[in-house]
Scaffold this motif. Structure first.
Motif, mmCIF file in Angstrom:
data_model
loop_
_atom_site.group_PDB
_atom_site.id
_atom_site.type_symbol
_atom_site.label_atom_id
_atom_site.label_comp_id
_atom_site.label_asym_id
_atom_site.label_seq_id
_atom_site.Cartn_x
_atom_site.Cartn_y
_atom_site.Cartn_z
ATOM 1 N N GLU A 1 -9.353 11.301 -0.398
ATOM 2 C CA GLU A 1 -9.535 10.638 -1.693
ATOM 3 C C GLU A 1 -8.887 11.440 -2.815
ATOM 4 O OE1 GLU A 1 -11.832 11.057 0.608
ATOM 5 O OE2 GLU A 1 -12.171 8.958 1.188
ATOM 6 N N MET A 2 -9.005 12.772 -2.767
ATOM 7 C CA MET A 2 -8.392 13.614 -3.799
ATOM 8 C C MET A 2 -6.871 13.496 -3.774
ATOM 9 S SD MET A 2 -10.761 17.027 -3.365
ATOM 10 C CE MET A 2 -9.667 18.047 -4.364
ATOM 11 N N ALA A 3 -6.294 13.493 -2.576
ATOM 12 C CA ALA A 3 -4.838 13.388 -2.469
ATOM 13 C C ALA A 3 -4.342 12.057 -3.012
ATOM 14 C CB ALA A 3 -4.413 13.567 -1.013
ATOM 15 N N ALA A 4 -5.031 10.971 -2.649
ATOM 16 C CA ALA A 4 -4.619 9.651 -3.117
ATOM 17 C C ALA A 4 -4.751 9.539 -4.635
ATOM 18 C CB ALA A 4 -5.451 8.573 -2.418
ATOM 19 N N LYS A 5 -5.870 10.014 -5.154
ATOM 20 C CA LYS A 5 -6.126 9.908 -6.592
ATOM 21 C C LYS A 5 -5.146 10.735 -7.406
ATOM 22 C CE LYS A 5 -9.860 10.387 -9.987
ATOM 23 N NZ LYS A 5 -11.285 10.775 -10.198
ATOM 24 N N SER A 6 -4.730 11.885 -6.885
ATOM 25 C CA SER A 6 -3.876 12.800 -7.644
ATOM 26 C C SER A 6 -2.501 12.231 -7.946
ATOM 27 C CB SER A 6 -3.717 14.125 -6.885
ATOM 28 O OG SER A 6 -2.900 13.966 -5.737
ATOM 29 N N CYS A 7 -2.060 11.235 -7.170
ATOM 30 C CA CYS A 7 -0.677 10.757 -7.342
ATOM 31 C C CYS A 7 -0.577 9.272 -7.647
ATOM 32 C CB CYS A 7 0.148 11.096 -6.103
ATOM 33 S SG CYS A 7 -0.367 10.247 -4.586
ATOM 34 N N ARG A 8 -1.683 8.613 -7.909
ATOM 35 C CA ARG A 8 -1.627 7.181 -8.228
ATOM 36 C C ARG A 8 -0.839 6.948 -9.513
ATOM 37 N NH1 ARG A 8 -7.765 6.305 -6.647
ATOM 38 N NH2 ARG A 8 -7.505 5.820 -4.436
ATOM 39 N N GLY A 9 -0.037 5.903 -9.500
ATOM 40 C CA GLY A 9 0.749 5.561 -10.672
ATOM 41 C C GLY A 9 2.104 6.234 -10.742
ATOM 42 N N GLY B 1 0.820 -1.199 0.000
ATOM 43 C CA GLY B 1 0.000 0.000 0.000
ATOM 44 C C GLY B 1 0.855 1.250 0.000
ATOM 45 N N ARG B 2 0.198 2.391 -0.072
ATOM 46 C CA ARG B 2 0.873 3.696 -0.073
ATOM 47 C C ARG B 2 0.370 4.529 1.094
ATOM 48 N NH1 ARG B 2 1.474 7.411 -5.350
ATOM 49 N NH2 ARG B 2 3.472 6.278 -5.331
ATOM 50 N N LEU B 3 1.309 5.089 1.861
ATOM 51 C CA LEU B 3 0.987 6.022 2.937
ATOM 52 C C LEU B 3 1.203 7.444 2.433
ATOM 53 C CD1 LEU B 3 2.871 4.275 5.893
ATOM 54 C CD2 LEU B 3 0.431 4.122 5.381
ATOM 55 N N ILE B 4 0.258 8.335 2.725
ATOM 56 C CA ILE B 4 0.419 9.754 2.460
ATOM 57 C C ILE B 4 0.346 10.466 3.803
ATOM 58 C CG2 ILE B 4 -0.448 11.781 1.247
ATOM 59 C CD1 ILE B 4 -1.671 9.960 -0.833
ATOM 60 N N ILE B 5 1.464 11.035 4.225
ATOM 61 C CA ILE B 5 1.576 11.732 5.502
ATOM 62 C C ILE B 5 1.748 13.209 5.174
ATOM 63 C CG2 ILE B 5 2.774 11.790 7.723
ATOM 64 C CD1 ILE B 5 4.166 9.102 6.701
ATOM 65 N N ALA B 6 0.896 14.067 5.714
ATOM 66 C CA ALA B 6 0.965 15.468 5.306
ATOM 67 C C ALA B 6 0.448 16.395 6.393
ATOM 68 C CB ALA B 6 0.173 15.685 4.011
ATOM 69 N N SER B 7 0.920 17.636 6.357
ATOM 70 C CA SER B 7 0.439 18.666 7.278
ATOM 71 C C SER B 7 -0.879 19.226 6.777
ATOM 72 C CB SER B 7 1.491 19.779 7.394
ATOM 73 O OG SER B 7 1.688 20.404 6.134
ATOM 74 N N ASP B 8 -1.504 20.081 7.600
ATOM 75 C CA ASP B 8 -2.834 20.554 7.245
ATOM 76 C C ASP B 8 -2.836 21.486 6.038
ATOM 77 O OD1 ASP B 8 -1.602 22.664 8.561
ATOM 78 O OD2 ASP B 8 -3.435 23.344 9.540
ATOM 79 N N VAL C 1 1.201 15.825 -5.045
ATOM 80 C CA VAL C 1 0.225 16.148 -4.002
ATOM 81 C C VAL C 1 0.369 17.604 -3.576
ATOM 82 C CG1 VAL C 1 -0.492 15.665 -1.640
ATOM 83 C CG2 VAL C 1 0.008 13.768 -3.179
ATOM 84 N N VAL C 2 1.601 18.052 -3.363
ATOM 85 C CA VAL C 2 1.825 19.452 -2.992
ATOM 86 C C VAL C 2 1.360 20.381 -4.113
ATOM 87 C CG1 VAL C 2 3.603 21.181 -2.499
ATOM 88 C CG2 VAL C 2 3.702 18.940 -1.382
ATOM 89 N N LYS C 3 1.701 20.023 -5.339
ATOM 90 C CA LYS C 3 1.303 20.842 -6.481
ATOM 91 C C LYS C 3 -0.217 20.956 -6.574
ATOM 92 C CE LYS C 3 1.740 21.026 -11.540
ATOM 93 N NZ LYS C 3 2.323 20.345 -12.740
ATOM 94 N N GLU C 4 -0.913 19.841 -6.348
ATOM 95 C CA GLU C 4 -2.373 19.848 -6.429
ATOM 96 C C GLU C 4 -2.979 20.690 -5.310
ATOM 97 O OE1 GLU C 4 -6.035 18.851 -8.186
ATOM 98 O OE2 GLU C 4 -3.956 18.685 -8.890
ATOM 99 N N ALA C 5 -2.398 20.617 -4.120
ATOM 100 C CA ALA C 5 -2.898 21.426 -3.005
ATOM 101 C C ALA C 5 -2.711 22.913 -3.287
ATOM 102 C CB ALA C 5 -2.194 21.032 -1.717
ATOM 103 N N LEU C 6 -1.557 23.285 -3.831
ATOM 104 C CA LEU C 6 -1.303 24.693 -4.134
ATOM 105 C C LEU C 6 -2.195 25.174 -5.269
ATOM 106 C CD1 LEU C 6 2.601 24.859 -3.881
ATOM 107 C CD2 LEU C 6 0.891 25.397 -2.147
ATOM 108 N N ARG C 7 -2.455 24.309 -6.237
ATOM 109 C CA ARG C 7 -3.338 24.691 -7.339
ATOM 110 C C ARG C 7 -4.755 24.942 -6.830
ATOM 111 N NH1 ARG C 7 -7.124 22.777 -10.499
ATOM 112 N NH2 ARG C 7 -7.203 20.785 -9.399
ATOM 113 N N THR C 8 -5.171 24.143 -5.829
ATOM 114 C CA THR C 8 -6.534 24.249 -5.315
ATOM 115 C C THR C 8 -6.717 25.445 -4.381
ATOM 116 O OG1 THR C 8 -6.769 21.846 -5.440
ATOM 117 C CG2 THR C 8 -8.325 23.012 -4.023
ATOM 118 N N ARG C 9 -5.713 25.698 -3.541
ATOM 119 C CA ARG C 9 -5.914 26.681 -2.466
ATOM 120 C C ARG C 9 -4.876 27.793 -2.432
ATOM 121 N NH1 ARG C 9 -4.816 26.700 3.352
ATOM 122 N NH2 ARG C 9 -6.547 27.659 4.475
ATOM 123 N N GLY C 10 -3.764 27.594 -3.124
ATOM 124 C CA GLY C 10 -2.682 28.557 -3.023
ATOM 125 C C GLY C 10 -1.830 28.284 -1.797
ATOM 126 N N LEU C 11 -0.726 29.007 -1.657
ATOM 127 C CA LEU C 11 0.191 28.801 -0.537
ATOM 128 C C LEU C 11 -0.236 29.686 0.635
ATOM 129 C CD1 LEU C 11 2.712 27.335 0.459
ATOM 130 C CD2 LEU C 11 4.095 29.218 -0.440
#
Length: 428
Positions: free
Chosen positions: A258-266, A242-249, A276-286
């Motif tokens: 689900e979005m974080a897992a889906k964004s980086c599968r494969g 399996g894959r663990l995704i450990i991240a800050s808020d 994952v970081v890129k997707e978070a910044l695209r969604t909300r900004g830094l």
């Protein structure tokens, strides 16, 4: 720490050859490969992480290797996050008796994690600094994953077939009803910021201090009902890995699990963390520090299929773990064992030390014949040790003279965390 700590606790020693032989006999299946990646974007400079892949249960024995991955998201400064990164692992390992085989070592981890978190908090608060930090601390030993967490950083598990499970519980007052009730019962007040005209804005906070979290390490200026006692979950993966995704808020405020897992599968682990970081910044900004660690637990044979549903716990393990908490952690967790994806070995989220440290039939004596504090691991004369169960309404079936035992300082901290005495914190 106070000078009354005395000598450190020395556990019974077992010959290295005997331990290595025990380790080899206990390895019943080939270990998976662990690959990892990390990515981050900083705004405030308060996120820190730990990756350590060369830990060994038995020094000098590579077959006893395990890995540690952790994220510490500081607030009100970075001192608590730095201190916790430097000290927490040593405190956790120091609370595990030496000479244990792999299975016994894994069984001892949940209790050691509680002791390590509380000791780290106690030591940092003694420095008089007011910063605090979340902590999401992950130990990967073969197919077994153990996660301990306080705060709102998160660890999720993405397994074959796209099943995503959260291995942590968010300790945000806004979302966690049971934590709100615990804080108010312990003497804190929960409410929103008030502005001119009496209007209330923002998330729920604990007063004094105004912290949005109910559990953290540090934060000596907000009262000791903000506790460092972690939610702990331990699972055993199937041979599919399996894959663990450990991240800050900074990640989880922008993306669902689900979005974080889906964004980086494969993607391989390093690229996955960046994605994952890129997707978070695209969604909300830094808008906050944004940190992500990806850990892939890969079977030796990539074509391996999920194993059959796990067997029920044996009586010895059931006795050791005693019971599982019936709190929000149980309600929020997906019971993956029902579909044969992982075997759930342990889950507990109680904030009461008497429940988390359990009972010691052996009374917890050291080789010097003295008793040992279950939190700070210092030797105590029999007349100095105070049972963690003494006077506890949460352990009615326990004997107040039964261990584990606490030193006077740790007993005072326990009482403060449970609201039995003022924390002594003066807020100006």
């Amino acid at each position: 720490m106070a000078s009354s700590e005395g000598k450190r606790h020395h556990h019974n020693l077992v010959p290295l050859a005997a331990l290595i032989s025990k380790e080899m006999r206990s390895e019943k299946m080939e270990k998976p490969t662990v690959r990892y990646g990390h990515a981050a974007q900083s705004r405030k400079g308060e996120d820190y992480f730990l990756i350590k892949t060369d830990c060994q249960r038995v020094p000098g024995n590579s077959s006893s290797a395990f890995s540690v991955f952790a994220i510490f998201d500081g607030h009100n400064g970075n001192a608590a996050a730095i201190f916790t990164k430097e000290q927490l692992l040593n405190h956790v390992l120091g609370a595990i008796p030496r000479g244990l085989g792999r299975e016994e070592w894994l069984q001892a981890l949940p209790r050691a994690l509680v002791a390590g978190f509380v000791k780290t908090d106690k030591e940092f608060q003694s420095r008089g600094e007011t910063s605090g930090t979340t902590a999401t601390f992950v130990i990967v030993d073969g197919w077994t994953v153990t996660v301990a967490s306080v705060g709102d950083s998160r660890c999720i598990l993405d397994t074959q077939g796209g099943t995503v499970s959260t291995l942590t519980v968010d300790h945000r007052l806004e979302e966690n009803v049971e934590e709100r009730e615990r804080v108010t019962a312990s003497g804190g007040e929960v409410g929103r910021l008030s502005i001119v005209g009496g209007a209330e804005i923002g998330p729920l906070r604990c007063w004094p201090g105004g912290l949005c979290l109910s559990r953290s390490i540090g934060d000596m200026d907000v009262g000791e009902f903000i506790v460092p006692i972690p939610y702990v979950k331990q699972v055993k993966l199937s041979k599919a890995g399996g894959r663990l995704i450990i991240a800050s808020d900074g990640i989880w405020d922008a993306l669902s699990s689900e979005m974080a897992a889906k964004s980086c599968r494969g993607l391989p682990a390093e690229l996955a963390a960046r994605q994952v970081v890129k997707e978070a910044l695209r969604t909300r900004g830094l808008k906050d520090d944004t940190t992500c660690i990806i850990v892939d637990i890969i079977p030796p044979d990539p074509s391996a299929q999920p194993s059959t549903p796990p067997k029920k716990q044996n009586k010895l393990r059931a006795l050791f773990f005693r019971k599982r908490a019936h709190d929000s952690a149980n309600k929020l967790s997906k019971k993956l064992s029902a579909v044969g994806i992982v075997e759930e070995l342990f889950e507990e989220g109680s904030a009461m030390l008497a429940e988390r440290l359990g009972n010691d039939e052996s009374t917890g004596q050291s080789t010097s014949g003295l008793f040992v504090c279950a939190v700070c691991q210092v030797d105590l004369a029999p007349s100095e040790g105070i049972s963690v169960h003494a006077g506890s309404i949460f352990s009615t079936s326990s004997k107040p003279w039964q261990g584990p035992f606490l030193c006077a300082d740790c007993r005072n901290k326990k009482d403060a965390m449970e609201g039995k005495r003022p924390s002594g914190v003066k807020v100006t």
